[in-house]
Every structure is written in C-alpha cells, then in structure tokens.
Write an enzyme that holds these catalytic residues in place. Structure first.
Site, PDB file in Angstrom:
ATOM      1  CG  ASP A 295      -1.062   2.767  12.180  1.00 12.25           C
ATOM      2  OD1 ASP A 295      -1.598   2.125  11.300  1.00 12.25           O
ATOM      3  OD2 ASP A 295      -0.173   2.341  12.733  1.00 12.25           O
ATOM      4  CD  GLU A 342      -4.659  -0.362  10.916  1.00 14.55           C
ATOM      5  OE1 GLU A 342      -5.358  -1.396  11.076  1.00 14.55           O
ATOM      6  OE2 GLU A 342      -4.000   0.060  11.658  1.00 14.55           O
ATOM      7  CG  ASP A 395       2.052  -0.934   6.650  1.00 10.74           C
ATOM      8  OD1 ASP A 395       3.278  -0.724   6.576  1.00 10.74           O
ATOM      9  OD2 ASP A 395       1.581  -0.910   7.901  1.00 10.74           O
TER      10      ASP A 395
END
Length: 497
Positions: A295, A342, A395
């Site tokens: 991430d 990401e 998200d």
C-alpha cells in the site's frame, strides 16, 4: 511474473460466517470453492493484522500478529477447545449485513479464554514450538498487548504511567513479564490458533488453484508493538508519541488531504541496519500470502510528512524515501518477490521511474476514468500489460454508486456508453467485462461490484473514522452457483482462466 488472470477482492471479515464476522472457517473455504468454480486465480484480502483504532485493518497493533476476531469458533469446537453449547449461548447479536465490532468482541473474548483454559500438554508443546519459530516478534507483541489492555487500561504507549516499562528497561520488563505471565501466554495462544487456521485456509486455496494476494500497509500504527520495540526506526518524541506523521496532500479523495496519524520512518536508521526490520516484515508476509500488495508504494520514493498537531494534511512537506536501494536489499535477502505496487494518488515522474525500475505491476481503477473530456490511464483501453486493474477498490465508491450517484450527467452518459449499459443491476458486470477485456495481466473486481451493489456496500471512506467503515458483509445467498458460472464465462471469454 504474472500471467493473464483475474480475481476477487473481499476481506475475510466480509464473509457470511455465522457468529457476527467473517472468519477463517467453513465459509472462507466455501468462498475458495466459489472462486474456483468461477475460474478465478486470485483472492485478495485486506491486511489481516490485529486491528486497533477505528477497527481499521490499516491500523494494527503489530506488523505480524493476526486478528483474533478472524478465529473460527466452530474450528475451536472441532479441536475440543469449545463446546457447541458455549458457542450457542454467546450473544453475538449478529447482523448478516454488517460487522458490529463491539458486540463481536464482547461475545468472543470470553469464549477465547474458555478455549485457552483447555490447552493440554500436547497442544502446549505445539504452542511452544510456535513461540520458538516466531521469537522475533511474538513475545514482545504478547507483552505489549497484555500491558496495554490489562495493566494500563487501554492507554496508548506514550500514556503508560511507568516510564521504565515504556522505555523497555530490562528490570522493568522482567517485572511485568512475571506479573502478566498468564495473560501473555493467552495472547500467544490466540496467535497460534490464528496462524494454524490461516495456514490451513491458504493451503486449501492453493490446492484449489487459488492464490492469495495479501496487503502490506506501508506504515504501522503509532500505538503498536513495532513502535515500542523499535523506536529508533521512527520519528518519535521522547515519550514514543509521533513527532511527524504520515498522510497525503489534497487529492481525489479529500480536499484537505488525508492525515493518517502513523509515525513516519527514519529511513537513515533503517539504512544503517540494512533494512533488517523491513526484510523481516516482508519475509513474514510472504509466509502468509502468495503475492503481496504494498500500500502507498509512492512513499518509497517520496512521502508526505506532517507535524503532529495539525488538523489536516495540508501543511506537510515531501521527503525523499529510500528508493531503489530498499528494493535491492529486499531482493538480495529474499530473492525475487511477487509484489504489486499501489501507485494511486499524486504520482510524479520520479515515482513512475522507480516503479519501472522495480518491474512491479502498478494499479489502475476503472471508476477513476469516468471523465468524458480526457483520455486517461484509468480507462481499460489504456491499461499497460504489466499492471493490476480494478473495477473499484475498498477505499472507493462501488461502480454502481460512482456511476449512478456520483457522476454528473455528462459523466454518467459517458459511463453508460463506455460500459454499454445504463441499468444498475448490470453495471458491475459491464465493468468486469471492460477490465477483463483489457490488456492488463491481472484484472480484479471487488465482491461489491461482482454483485452490482451501491453505496450501502461501501467498505471504507478515506479520511473518515467510524460510521460504516470496514463493516460490510455479504449475504450467503449472494455467493451462488449462478454468479460463479457467469463470472466463469466472462473469465473464459476473455482468456483469463
């Protein structure tokens, strides 16, 4: 490293287990069967850590410890550690649609203690072996949680009343270890059970041809065993509270940016240690997953640093990250690692250059491309082969919410034309077909988009706390043979499985 394939993003907590929250038991195995019937290659999960503040899987008490709430009670019964009557008597107040975290914790924790009380000599021997194999982190984590939750009334580490314990003075540690021995051993037991159940689930998935994509948050929680045991690796105050915190500047998700609250790394200190802590962290995750998604990859090139005390992330500065030296150290220590980067948000040419040099696939998200006046990188016809592409993310809005509720009229008409449908009940399927047909090596959908769900099924809204975040659950009847067959047909048509 990746062939043309596809998969589904669904966190374990969202599965339709019977006791208030998705677990690693039969419904998780059933979901693996569903994916196999749908000809999928990947199951992507969110971080599996022991959640803390806001129940977020991105704010955990340890970079290695598993979430005890994912432990399956029926498997504990099968192992002789609980009885059916004990489980049936617990009041989970279970909703089929959301996880009620406070109620789940209140119901489960007494059951875990009953199970621990039934540990016999044979099982204790296995637990002792587990402790030996995980000595790098497990004893510190178990002591940290025992101190935090049992001795210090859930106080954050910087508010602990005994500075000698906070500062890990040897005599103080010896004292509290003796005082909390039973509680420490209970926490160790929970981790043993978590790892046993997860290992069995992953092995079952692999047997069925399903690989599991895990998720590594780039940062750790400020109130964590990692910060307590390795304070020199973070930019902290003397009391171990963060001096500088992480986030992102204003972006697609928030006009004031996102203020995460995590302490930023002291990358100079990490470099001096040869990135040893991160090598351990990556090794630990590769023992859990087949592929790992990192991430906020851009933080390895440059990261947004905000002074503690700011109300928003606006008044921050960019600082340089470790860059390619970090990934060379990982590869030297661990060999070639299947990593997904990401790379969403504010991406510069320097970040793109780092991504190219690593060779990792980056991410693209279909719903970010619904802009009729520009031809952008999130539209499927522009996807690069070396990428992993999504209909939406955990998200973001779902596809149906984005197109039907968020898009203005021009954007909506563009989306209808691009996806070749204007019907909400088919919107998710049209989005799946669009990304499955793209040249990207890996195409993914969320479980919400697979079912063409709207705003009520959103998993998380960034820059917000509480509310419905992380609570969504899928109903058992939604994961039916017809849905699996339709996804399988699409996957076969577009040569992904």
């Amino acid at each position: 490293m990746f062939n043309r394939s596809s998969g589904v993003l669904a966190h374990v907590t969202s599965l339709p287990a019977p006791h208030g929250i998705g677990t690693m038991g039969q419904t998780a195995h059933d979901f693996v069967d569903f994916l196999a019937k749908a000809r999928q290659t990947y199951w992507q999960v969110l971080p599996l850590g022991h959640t803390g503040f806001g129940d977020s899987p991105y704010q955990c008490y340890s970079a290695a410890a598993g979430n005890p709430l994912l432990i399956d009670l029926d498997l504990l019964q099968k192992d002789g550690l609980l009885t059916e009557a004990e489980i049936r008597a617990a009041d989970f107040n279970a909703s089929p649609d959301v996880v009620e975290f406070e109620k789940v914790i209140e119901a489960r924790w007494p059951l875990y203690r009953k199970a621990y009380a039934r540990v016999d000599a044979a099982l204790q021997k296995k637990i002792d072996e587990f402790v030996s194999e995980n000595a790098e982190w497990l004893p510190d984590y178990a002591l940290f949680m025992s101190l935090r939750e049992e001795k210090y009334d859930n106080a954050a580490v910087w508010d602990w009343p005994e500075a000698d314990v906070r500062d890990r003075e040897p005599a103080a540690l010896a004292r509290v270890q003796a005082e909390l021995r039973g509680e420490i051993d209970f926490r160790i037991f929970l981790q043993y059970v978590f790892y046993e159940q997860w290992t069995a689930l992953r092995a079952y998935a692999n047997e069925k041809g399903i690989q599991i994509i895990g998720d590594i948050p780039i940062y750790v929680s400020p109130d964590s065993s990692d910060v307590w045991t390795h304070p020199k690796l973070f930019k902290l105050q003397k009391d171990l509270s963060p001096k500088l915190i992480a986030g992102v500047p204003p972006d697609y998700y928030s006009a004031t940016g996102q203020l995460w609250g995590n302490p930023v790394y002291d990358w100079t200190a990490h470099k001096k240690e040869g990135y040893a802590w991160w090598i351990w962290r990556m090794k630990t995750n590769m023992a859990l997953f087949d592929v790992v998604r990192i991430d906020h990859f851009r933080g390895f090139e440059s990261f947004w640093e905000v002074p503690t005390g700011e109300d928003t992330a606006v008044n921050g500065v960019w600082r340089k990250g470790p860059g390619m030296a970090f990934f060379r150290a990982m590869e030297k220590a661990l060999g070639e690692i299947p990593i997904i980067a990401e790379d969403l948000g504010i991406i510069t040419d320097d970040v793109r250059a780092l991504l190219r040099e690593t060779g990792f696939p980056g991410m693209r998200v279909l719903i970010f491309g619904m802009t009729p006046d520009e031809d952008n990188e999130h539209l499927p016809h522009n996807y690069l082969p070396n990428s992993i592409v999504y209909t939406s993310t955990h998200d973001s809005q779902t596809v149906c919410e984005q197109v039907m509720d968020i898009c203005n009229e021009r954007e909506k008409q563009f989306a209808y034309a691009y996806l070749r449908t204007s019907h909400s009940e088919a919107m998710g399927w049209s989005a799946i077909k669009s990304v499955w047909a793209s040249p990207a090596h890996i195409s993914m959908t969320t479980l919400q988009d697979l079912l063409s769900l709207g705003a009520d099924a959103r998993m998380n809204t960034p820059a917000t706390i509480g509310g419905k975040n992380w609570r969504w659950r899928v109903r058992r009847e939604a994961l039916n043979p017809e849905v699996a067959a339709l996804l399988g047909d699409i996957t076969r048509t577009y040569k992904r499985g």
